[in-house]
Enzyme design. Sequence first.
Site, PDB file in Angstrom:
ATOM      1  N   ASP A   1      -7.986  -5.272  -0.211  1.00 21.79           N
ATOM      2  CA  ASP A   1      -8.459  -6.118  -1.318  1.00 21.79           C
ATOM      3  C   ASP A   1      -8.140  -7.595  -1.142  1.00 21.79           C
ATOM      4  OD1 ASP A   1      -7.496  -3.349  -3.229  1.00 21.79           O
ATOM      5  OD2 ASP A   1      -9.555  -4.041  -2.917  1.00 21.79           O
TER       6      ASP A   1
ATOM      7  N   HIS B   1       0.856  -1.187   0.000  1.00 22.68           N
ATOM      8  CA  HIS B   1       0.000   0.000   0.000  1.00 22.68           C
ATOM      9  C   HIS B   1       0.888   1.232   0.000  1.00 22.68           C
ATOM     10  CE1 HIS B   1      -3.147   2.845   1.120  1.00 22.68           C
ATOM     11  NE2 HIS B   1      -3.987   1.920   0.709  1.00 22.68           N
TER      12      HIS B   1
HETATM   13  C1  SDX Z   1      -6.107   0.097  -3.023  1.00 24.10           C
HETATM   14  O1  SDX Z   1      -4.267   4.586  -2.082  1.00 24.10           O
HETATM   15  C2  SDX Z   1      -5.239   3.981  -1.506  1.00 24.10           C
HETATM   16  O2  SDX Z   1      -5.671   4.366  -0.406  1.00 24.10           O
HETATM   17  C3  SDX Z   1      -5.805   2.785  -2.277  1.00 24.10           C
HETATM   18  C4  SDX Z   1      -6.849   1.967  -1.525  1.00 24.10           C
HETATM   19  C5  SDX Z   1      -8.142   2.757  -1.305  1.00 24.10           C
HETATM   20  O3  SDX Z   1      -8.897   2.379  -0.394  1.00 24.10           O
HETATM   21  O4  SDX Z   1      -8.444   3.656  -2.115  1.00 24.10           O
HETATM   22  O5  SDX Z   1      -6.345   1.535  -0.282  1.00 24.10           O
HETATM   23  C6  SDX Z   1      -7.259   0.742  -2.348  1.00 24.10           C
HETATM   24  O6  SDX Z   1      -5.829   0.442  -4.149  1.00 24.10           O
HETATM   25  C7  SDX Z   1      -5.261  -0.889  -2.257  1.00 24.10           C
HETATM   26  C8  SDX Z   1      -4.038  -1.395  -3.089  1.00 24.10           C
HETATM   27  C9  SDX Z   1      -4.529  -2.476  -4.047  1.00 24.10           C
HETATM   28  N1  SDX Z   1      -3.424  -2.811  -5.009  1.00 24.10           N
HETATM   29  C10 SDX Z   1      -2.817  -4.012  -4.919  1.00 24.10           C
HETATM   30  O7  SDX Z   1      -3.025  -4.855  -4.047  1.00 24.10           O
HETATM   31  C11 SDX Z   1      -1.830  -4.250  -6.064  1.00 24.10           C
HETATM   32  C12 SDX Z   1      -0.515  -4.836  -5.483  1.00 24.10           C
HETATM   33  N2  SDX Z   1       0.148  -3.763  -4.761  1.00 24.10           N
HETATM   34  C13 SDX Z   1       1.219  -3.022  -5.423  1.00 24.10           C
HETATM   35  O8  SDX Z   1       0.930  -2.787  -6.793  1.00 24.10           O
HETATM   36  C14 SDX Z   1       1.657  -1.795  -4.612  1.00 24.10           C
HETATM   37  O9  SDX Z   1       1.847  -2.233  -3.340  1.00 24.10           O
HETATM   38  C15 SDX Z   1       0.798  -0.560  -4.600  1.00 24.10           C
HETATM   39  C16 SDX Z   1       0.468  -0.066  -5.962  1.00 24.10           C
HETATM   40  C17 SDX Z   1      -0.464  -0.797  -3.845  1.00 24.10           C
HETATM   41  C18 SDX Z   1       1.603   0.538  -3.876  1.00 24.10           C
HETATM   42  O10 SDX Z   1       2.687   0.799  -4.666  1.00 24.10           O
HETATM   43  P1  SDX Z   1       3.769   1.908  -4.222  1.00 24.10           P
HETATM   44  O11 SDX Z   1       3.381   2.656  -3.029  1.00 24.10           O
HETATM   45  O12 SDX Z   1       4.099   2.676  -5.440  1.00 24.10           O
HETATM   46  O13 SDX Z   1       4.929   1.030  -3.732  1.00 24.10           O
HETATM   47  P2  SDX Z   1       6.106   0.632  -4.620  1.00 24.10           P
HETATM   48  O14 SDX Z   1       5.588   0.064  -5.917  1.00 24.10           O
HETATM   49  O15 SDX Z   1       7.054   1.754  -4.673  1.00 24.10           O
HETATM   50  O16 SDX Z   1       6.714  -0.606  -3.800  1.00 24.10           O
HETATM   51  C19 SDX Z   1       7.767  -0.420  -2.930  1.00 24.10           C
HETATM   52  C20 SDX Z   1       8.558  -1.715  -3.070  1.00 24.10           C
HETATM   53  C21 SDX Z   1       8.985  -1.991  -4.505  1.00 24.10           C
HETATM   54  O17 SDX Z   1      10.148  -2.813  -4.424  1.00 24.10           O
HETATM   55  P3  SDX Z   1      11.629  -2.096  -4.623  1.00 24.10           P
HETATM   56  O18 SDX Z   1      11.555  -1.364  -5.940  1.00 24.10           O
HETATM   57  O19 SDX Z   1      11.796  -1.189  -3.437  1.00 24.10           O
HETATM   58  O20 SDX Z   1      12.586  -3.263  -4.654  1.00 24.10           O
HETATM   59  O21 SDX Z   1       7.723  -2.822  -2.692  1.00 24.10           O
HETATM   60  C22 SDX Z   1       7.536  -3.673  -3.826  1.00 24.10           C
HETATM   61  C23 SDX Z   1       7.884  -2.866  -5.058  1.00 24.10           C
HETATM   62  O22 SDX Z   1       8.362  -3.726  -6.081  1.00 24.10           O
HETATM   63  N3  SDX Z   1       6.113  -4.070  -3.803  1.00 24.10           N
HETATM   64  C24 SDX Z   1       5.672  -5.304  -4.022  1.00 24.10           C
HETATM   65  C25 SDX Z   1       4.275  -5.229  -3.872  1.00 24.10           C
HETATM   66  N4  SDX Z   1       3.911  -3.969  -3.582  1.00 24.10           N
HETATM   67  C26 SDX Z   1       5.052  -3.249  -3.548  1.00 24.10           C
HETATM   68  N5  SDX Z   1       6.333  -6.446  -4.338  1.00 24.10           N
HETATM   69  C27 SDX Z   1       5.553  -7.553  -4.486  1.00 24.10           C
HETATM   70  N6  SDX Z   1       4.183  -7.569  -4.351  1.00 24.10           N
HETATM   71  C28 SDX Z   1       3.524  -6.428  -4.044  1.00 24.10           C
HETATM   72  N7  SDX Z   1       2.211  -6.437  -3.899  1.00 24.10           N
END
Ligand code: SDX
Length: 434
Positions: free
Chosen positions: A369, A312
């Site tokens: 989710d 998140h």
């Molecule tokens: C919702 O914003 C809100 O409030 C949204 C929400 C709402 O109520 O409106 O809460 C609803 O959208 C919840 C999120 C649902 N999405 C998912 O479950 C999709 C999977 N999650 C990821 O795509 C990600 O965690 C996000 C998009 C939710 C957040 O992405 P960020 O904040 O941009 O984090 P990031 O991509 O910079 O990740 C930081 C690190 C990265 O690794 P490094 O580059 O540091 O090595 O964490 C890793 C990412 O690769 N990472 C994950 C991951 N989420 C982040 N690695 C594996 N699996 C994951 N799910």
Amino acid sequence: MTDKGSNRTITMKDDESGKTASFPIMNGTAGVPVMDIRSLYKEMGVFTYDPGYTATGSCKSEVTFIDGDEGILLYRGYPIEQLAEKSDYMEVCYLLMFGELPTKAQYDKFVYDISHHNMVHDQINNFFRGFRRDAHPMAVMCGVVGGLAAFYHDSLDINDPRHRMVAQYRLVAKMPTIAAMAYKYTIGQPFVYPRNHMGYAENFLHMCFSTPCEEYKVDPVISKALDTIFTLHADHEQNASASTVRLAGSTGANPYACISAGIAALWGPSHGGANEQVLNMLEEIGTKDKVASMVQKAKDPDDPFRLFGFGHRVYKNFDPRATVISKAAHDVLNTLGIHDPLLEVAVELERIALEDEYFIKRRLYPNVDFYSGFILKAMGFPVSMFTALFAIGRTVGWVSQWNELIGDPEQKINRPRQLYTGSAARDYVNIGQR
Ligand code: SDX
């Protein structure tokens, strides 16, 4: 909305020119203070650079507060855990829209007014005929909700608070009806009209699962669980879809068009679309013994795959909504006597991920989710409807944020800047000389 002013400032110094400037710090009621950089370009000749707005406050808001480190979520100051346990979705809608919990009389009138605006103009039925039967419900909702703008010319003066309130009531009241129509259309069944005496969640279940041949008997366990899901999804500060609604609203666009834009943004698999992708991911994993390999795939920096339902932008602790939904999922499935083998896969996935250094280091926890799909699947909804249900719950948050934006004297059209990295100016070359 007043910030808790202070005399604190942060001073910047340009190492090249020696120029310095101080920028005031603004404190809110709670949470991270912000630095007012509105004069940055004038003072220092630079813009900020913050792709994804990870450290940028776009507005002042009184609607929702999140503390990502502590896993705190407050709607107008009330903890989500207390609202999920003690309130109901209609009361939460009143709270988000008006800022205070209603009296009994206010609650009863609000519920009456919402339940008497849940029908859509009968011409809207024709919108659906244009879609393929296998259209994704979110595609249908984007189109139909945006099309509401063509029906309500009587309440489009967004600078008139009453017009804004009418539009908010209509959107909260009609979203379940439109979502149910989208569902019925894709399964080839006739639309079922809302019943004004039914509760909000109960009515939606009725519109989805009743047929002209047989009334659907709504199980109170199911309608209560759905009501709680709507409450947990009602608002979430400046998430991508709320920010989309605000950006569209900042142009003065029609409220129905703004909410349609929010639905489009929510559809993305990184946002609200994740609840659908979680179940698809778990189906792909199939069994507990294949979980470890999927976790490895998610950790692979060269693989774009991410574990849906994990991580998140704000929560670097458990998403408090996930905690409530996880318990509700187990309760609903146990009450209904449903054994979903994918729930065991989800529990194993959570266990492995939470013990894995990669997830621990990045503070990745299950989000709202991760478990919601189990309840929705147990209710009988197809995976393709999951994000549409998220949109129903979130509509009240979108309209509350939209209303706040329009009423905020500090707000102006949202127009970010950029760092240009394209070609420098160059002269046109005729095709014969290229
Ligand atoms: C919702 O914003 C809100 O409030 C949204 C929400 C709402 O109520 O409106 O809460 C609803 O959208 C919840 C999120 C649902 N999405 C998912 O479950 C999709 C999977 N999650 C990821 O795509 C990600 O965690 C996000 C998009 C939710 C957040 O992405 P960020 O904040 O941009 O984090 P990031 O991509 O910079 O990740 C930081 C690190 C990265 O690794 P490094 O580059 O540091 O090595 O964490 C890793 C990412 O690769 N990472 C994950 C991951 N989420 C982040 N690695 C594996 N699996 C994951 N799910």
